[in-house]
Design a protein around this motif. Structure first.
Motif, PDB file in Angstrom:
ATOM      1  N   ASP A  14      41.243  37.682  47.289  1.00  0.00           N
ATOM      2  CA  ASP A  14      40.132  38.568  47.633  1.00  0.00           C
ATOM      3  C   ASP A  14      39.026  37.762  48.312  1.00  0.00           C
ATOM      4  O   ASP A  14      37.881  37.724  47.864  1.00  0.00           O
ATOM      5  N   ASP A 173      40.630  43.007  43.888  1.00  0.00           N
ATOM      6  CA  ASP A 173      41.690  43.910  44.333  1.00  0.00           C
ATOM      7  C   ASP A 173      43.048  43.244  44.132  1.00  0.00           C
ATOM      8  O   ASP A 173      43.813  43.624  43.253  1.00  0.00           O
ATOM      9  N   ARG A 181      40.521  34.536  39.775  1.00  0.00           N
ATOM     10  CA  ARG A 181      39.659  34.769  40.939  1.00  0.00           C
ATOM     11  C   ARG A 181      38.771  33.555  41.212  1.00  0.00           C
ATOM     12  O   ARG A 181      38.640  33.102  42.346  1.00  0.00           O
TER      13      ARG A 181
END
Length: 295
Positions: A14, A173, A181
């Motif tokens: 992302d 996402d 992340r």
């Protein structure tokens, strides 16, 4: 096209990115004023930052970057429209500019204002201190402190080219686990930190991205043109005179010996108005092009 921005996307994460290269528009800005090398470099980096930021904003309007200080460079200002028309200016004290001086020496205790002025809707402005070692660090810190999407900048200019790269973390996402992340973000920014000024200024986007991220699937989008354009005009200058009121405008013309001139600080264009022009303006006759004897 020599002057452009170019977006890229990491397919499996992302994170998106943007690159900018300014040659002709940077040269046109520098041609308007004789900037010392350290000032020209700072102004080029500010222009590159504007080119990068305009690609992250979805609006019709104007982005204004303005840095102010009480030092040798009291002002850096760049404007970039949503149509990627850019202009910039710097103010400096020539006797205080030392060769090789950086941001901290040129703009001590400065502030950076980022203003988004949409054609429709409310104007927004954010401010951050210029207390980083570089403009790139200051822009990165602005995003870190403003609760916006994590964003990192890499900026360089050498008086001939102004280039930059931006990485921005998108909402979750493809990777929803917070630890994963953060790990992905740190991995991509750490690799970008190995980028040298020479590489950023000399390599095209496909080559640079392959050198940094040859093990990552990256989608590179088509470039979008950036060009120098100054939004000054005779009509805008006339509007400024009308805002004074007829009596004050007429008095100003008289004080100036029969003709008042308005100079554009960005492009040095000069607009002249005499008593007949002022009378025409306030009679509703508009600001038609001047006669052959005026510019």
């Amino acid at each position: 096209m020599s002057d452009h921005t170019q977006r890229f996307l990491f397919e499996d994460t992302d994170v998106r990115g943007e690159m900018v290269r300014l040659d002709a528009s940077y040269a046109q800005v520098l041609a308007k004023h004789p900037y010392p090398e350290p000032v020209a470099q700072l102004l080029g980096e500010m222009m590159a930052a504007a080119g990068l930021l305009i690609g992250t904003l979805k609006f019709d309007g104007l982005l204004v970057l303005q840095a102010r200080s009480g030092g040798a460079v009291p002002l850096l200002m760049v404007e970039c429209s949503s149509g990627r028309e850019i202009r910039g200016i710097a103010r400096y004290e020539a006797d205080q500019i030392l060769p090789g001086a950086g941001l901290a020496e040129l703009m001590p205790e400065g502030v950076l204002a980022i203003t988004v002025d949409p054609a429709k809707g409310k104007r927004y402005q954010g401010i951050v201190a210029l207390d980083g070692h570089s403009l790139a660090a200051c822009f990165s810190r602005y995003f870190a402190s403003s609760e916006q999407l994590p964003t990192r900048f890499w900026l360089n200019a050498d008086g001939r080219q102004a280039c930059g790269m931006l990485l921005q973390q998108l909402p979750a996402d493809r990777i929803r686990d917070a630890t994963a992340r953060e790990s992905s973000w740190q991995h991509l920014t750490t690799l970008a930190d190995t980028l040298t000024a020479e590489e950023l200024l000399s390599l095209d986007a496909p080559t640079l991205l392959h050198r940094l991220y040859h093990q990552e699937p990256v989608r590179l989008f088509d470039p979008l043109e950036v060009r120098f354009h100054c939004s000054c005009s005779r009509e805008r200058s006339a509007t400024a005179l009308v805002s004074l009121g007829q009596a004050d405008a007429e008095a100003l013309v008289e004080e100036q010996g029969g003709e008042v001139t308005i100079d554009c600080q960005f492009c040095n264009q000069r607009y002249a108005f005499d008593a007949a022009d002022i009378a025409q303006l306030f009679a509703g006759g508009g600001s038609e092009a001047p006669s052959a004897t005026r510019h």
